[in-house]
Enzyme design. Sequence first.
Site, PDB file in Angstrom:
ATOM      1  N   HIS A  45      -2.418 -12.570   3.339  1.00 58.33           N
ATOM      2  CA  HIS A  45      -1.975 -12.348   4.847  1.00 58.33           C
ATOM      3  C   HIS A  45      -2.512 -13.490   5.669  1.00 58.33           C
ATOM      4  O   HIS A  45      -3.259 -13.116   6.538  1.00 58.33           O
ATOM      5  CB  HIS A  45      -2.046 -10.953   5.203  1.00 58.33           C
ATOM      6  CG  HIS A  45      -3.125 -10.110   5.021  1.00 58.33           C
ATOM      7  ND1 HIS A  45      -4.542 -10.710   5.058  1.00 58.33           N
ATOM      8  CD2 HIS A  45      -3.322  -8.954   4.495  1.00 58.33           C
ATOM      9  CE1 HIS A  45      -5.438  -9.635   4.768  1.00 58.33           C
ATOM     10  NE2 HIS A  45      -4.629  -8.498   4.428  1.00 58.33           N
TER      11      HIS A  45
ATOM     12  N   ASP B 131       2.468  -6.373   2.635  1.00 59.69           N
ATOM     13  CA  ASP B 131       1.158  -5.912   3.225  1.00 59.69           C
ATOM     14  C   ASP B 131       1.829  -4.646   3.806  1.00 59.69           C
ATOM     15  O   ASP B 131       1.615  -3.861   4.726  1.00 59.69           O
ATOM     16  CB  ASP B 131       0.245  -6.646   4.383  1.00 59.69           C
ATOM     17  CG  ASP B 131      -1.087  -5.713   4.565  1.00 59.69           C
ATOM     18  OD1 ASP B 131      -1.287  -4.895   3.724  1.00 59.69           O
ATOM     19  OD2 ASP B 131      -1.535  -6.114   5.335  1.00 59.69           O
TER      20      ASP B 131
ATOM     21  N   HIS C 175       2.030   4.660   8.410  1.00 56.18           N
ATOM     22  CA  HIS C 175       0.899   5.417   8.511  1.00 56.18           C
ATOM     23  C   HIS C 175       1.764   6.597   9.429  1.00 56.18           C
ATOM     24  O   HIS C 175       2.828   6.161   9.621  1.00 56.18           O
ATOM     25  CB  HIS C 175      -0.176   4.918   9.647  1.00 56.18           C
ATOM     26  CG  HIS C 175      -1.247   4.077   9.197  1.00 56.18           C
ATOM     27  ND1 HIS C 175      -2.162   4.503   8.611  1.00 56.18           N
ATOM     28  CD2 HIS C 175      -1.166   2.647   9.154  1.00 56.18           C
ATOM     29  CE1 HIS C 175      -3.017   3.498   8.366  1.00 56.18           C
ATOM     30  NE2 HIS C 175      -2.413   2.462   8.423  1.00 56.18           N
TER      31      HIS C 175
ATOM     32  N   HIS D 255       0.923  -1.211   0.105  1.00 58.53           N
ATOM     33  CA  HIS D 255       0.045   0.134  -0.133  1.00 58.53           C
ATOM     34  C   HIS D 255       0.807   1.191   0.172  1.00 58.53           C
ATOM     35  O   HIS D 255       1.427   1.625   1.245  1.00 58.53           O
ATOM     36  CB  HIS D 255      -0.862   0.013   1.142  1.00 58.53           C
ATOM     37  CG  HIS D 255      -1.396  -1.036   1.267  1.00 58.53           C
ATOM     38  ND1 HIS D 255      -3.247  -1.093   0.991  1.00 58.53           N
ATOM     39  CD2 HIS D 255      -1.603  -2.458   1.899  1.00 58.53           C
ATOM     40  CE1 HIS D 255      -3.844  -2.274   1.086  1.00 58.53           C
ATOM     41  NE2 HIS D 255      -2.811  -3.035   1.816  1.00 58.53           N
ATOM     42  N   PHE D 256       1.077   1.745  -1.149  1.00 56.88           N
ATOM     43  CA  PHE D 256       2.037   2.757  -1.065  1.00 56.88           C
ATOM     44  C   PHE D 256       1.466   4.145  -1.149  1.00 56.88           C
ATOM     45  O   PHE D 256       1.983   5.318  -1.253  1.00 56.88           O
ATOM     46  CB  PHE D 256       2.754   2.938  -2.782  1.00 56.88           C
ATOM     47  CG  PHE D 256       3.940   2.168  -2.371  1.00 56.88           C
ATOM     48  CD1 PHE D 256       4.376   1.120  -1.563  1.00 56.88           C
ATOM     49  CD2 PHE D 256       4.640   1.739  -3.744  1.00 56.88           C
ATOM     50  CE1 PHE D 256       5.324   0.438  -1.387  1.00 56.88           C
ATOM     51  CE2 PHE D 256       6.005   1.108  -3.716  1.00 56.88           C
ATOM     52  CZ  PHE D 256       6.032   0.201  -2.617  1.00 56.88           C
ATOM     53  N   ARG D 257      -0.083   4.421  -0.990  1.00 61.38           N
ATOM     54  CA  ARG D 257      -0.999   5.424  -0.665  1.00 61.38           C
ATOM     55  C   ARG D 257      -0.830   6.596  -1.524  1.00 61.38           C
ATOM     56  O   ARG D 257      -1.738   7.560  -1.083  1.00 61.38           O
ATOM     57  CB  ARG D 257      -0.175   5.963   0.826  1.00 61.38           C
ATOM     58  CG  ARG D 257       0.009   5.053   1.936  1.00 61.38           C
ATOM     59  CD  ARG D 257      -1.181   4.388   2.451  1.00 61.38           C
ATOM     60  NE  ARG D 257      -0.967   3.623   3.805  1.00 61.38           N
ATOM     61  CZ  ARG D 257      -1.659   2.913   4.225  1.00 61.38           C
ATOM     62  NH1 ARG D 257      -2.911   2.708   3.575  1.00 61.38           N
ATOM     63  NH2 ARG D 257      -1.765   2.285   5.288  1.00 61.38           N
TER      64      ARG D 257
ATOM     65  N   ASN E 124      -7.139   0.649  -2.177  1.00 61.00           N
ATOM     66  CA  ASN E 124      -7.735   1.389  -1.353  1.00 61.00           C
ATOM     67  C   ASN E 124      -6.872   2.761  -1.102  1.00 61.00           C
ATOM     68  O   ASN E 124      -6.406   3.210  -0.033  1.00 61.00           O
ATOM     69  CB  ASN E 124      -7.848   0.440   0.028  1.00 61.00           C
ATOM     70  CG  ASN E 124      -6.654  -0.080   0.728  1.00 61.00           C
ATOM     71  OD1 ASN E 124      -5.737  -0.414  -0.077  1.00 61.00           O
ATOM     72  ND2 ASN E 124      -6.698  -0.236   1.842  1.00 61.00           N
TER      73      ASN E 124
END
Length: 444
Positions: free
Chosen positions: A237, A310, A314, A63-65, A95
């Site tokens: 996962h 994964d 944050h 998840h590289f955002r 997402n």
Amino acid sequence: MKSLIKNATIVNEGKAFKGSIVIEDDCISDILGNNDAPRGQFDDTVDATGCFVLPGIIDDHVHFREPGLTAKADIESESRAAAYGGVTTYFDMPNTVPQTTTPLALEVKRAIAARDSHVNYSFFYGATNTNADSFGKLDIHRVPGIKLFMGSSTGNMLVDRAEALDKIFSTAPVPVMAHCEDTGLINDNMRSAKERYGEDPDVAHHPEIRSGEACYKSTELAVRLARKHNARLHVAHLTTARELSLFEPWTDAMPKITAEAVVAHLFFCDKDYERLGTLIKCNPAVKSEADREALRRALTDGRIAVVGTDHAPHLMADKHGGCAKAASGMPMIQFSLVSMLELVDHGVLTVERVAELMCHRPAKLFDVRKRGFIRKGYKADLAIVRPDSPWTVAESDIQSKCGWSPMTGHTFGWRVEHTFCNGRHILDNGRFDASCRGEEVFFR
């Protein structure tokens, strides 16, 4: 451009042997035995005496955002962290903001990566309750899979309608990668935990709330649906011993239903909450030591097909609180390979199996073109690692934009000394070539 990696121990396709690798432009042009002298002149020579050379790591789950959440991370920063960790290819999850649930959103991500990604990239397409009709518009050669959140409390991507799930499994033209947790059970468990422990239960209760039962119930449903529709399913996962019973060992024919484990669940267990708190809070939760040991055994018995991360950064401010308030997810891509090599030192698996789980099988499972192996004519994506070279992770080492890691203060015995991506020497003993750009990955 012609490069030589000499005096290495080459780890590839179940073997480890002494030799050298010749790179011309972006591909491997020759693989030499220890007694074969390389010929010609080279623009770049790496003496890999004492080192192991693996194919570049393919991380099937990050998840590289970007776009939309770039205060936490972005494609430039996280692809740099990947290169520092020997990861040369990543598949990013949908997402983001906006979600990658339309062909247009997919094109936006590709454009950002073409501009900013230091290593190779591709992007999952996200499933919703209503977008299965758009699957037919996807170019199957440019998408690794459909990401399905069968249990999700964030991002508004939960798919919970029976008819929608049937349509996704029956029409997906590429593998379905599912996040499996039963939301109803999780919500019930959270209500009970709040009644017992207050509005924000301590993070030690996270594996009680995101329970093994919630994982098994959802994973069993996904497996049942995949069998019903003869679909290709990859469960993300896995965290419990019980879930492993739903999977067959990997064979050369490659089963249609496979499972991923991620580094956090192989490295940590519930005893680590006392030491690391919300730094290891993730969904699904890090669970018991017995579950961790079962996952580790499954690395060699074939029921775990691949290992990813994964990777989910944050801001540290978002990690404050407990089960209800602290964000779930951790940045792991920079330390995934050295973490797995630590398990080699502990006798959990062999270095040849690390290459199988993190390079060969992701390439086979997603049918990646000309990557994941050290073969003539394949892209020169390589990670060169040195054993018996202890170093302790400091905050200044962390390349992820969020600036923290649960690995801070941990001493690793292996070090990533060099990374080659498409023949470019992107990492050279700590020196990073920021001008390097990766390529879009193609499939099938």
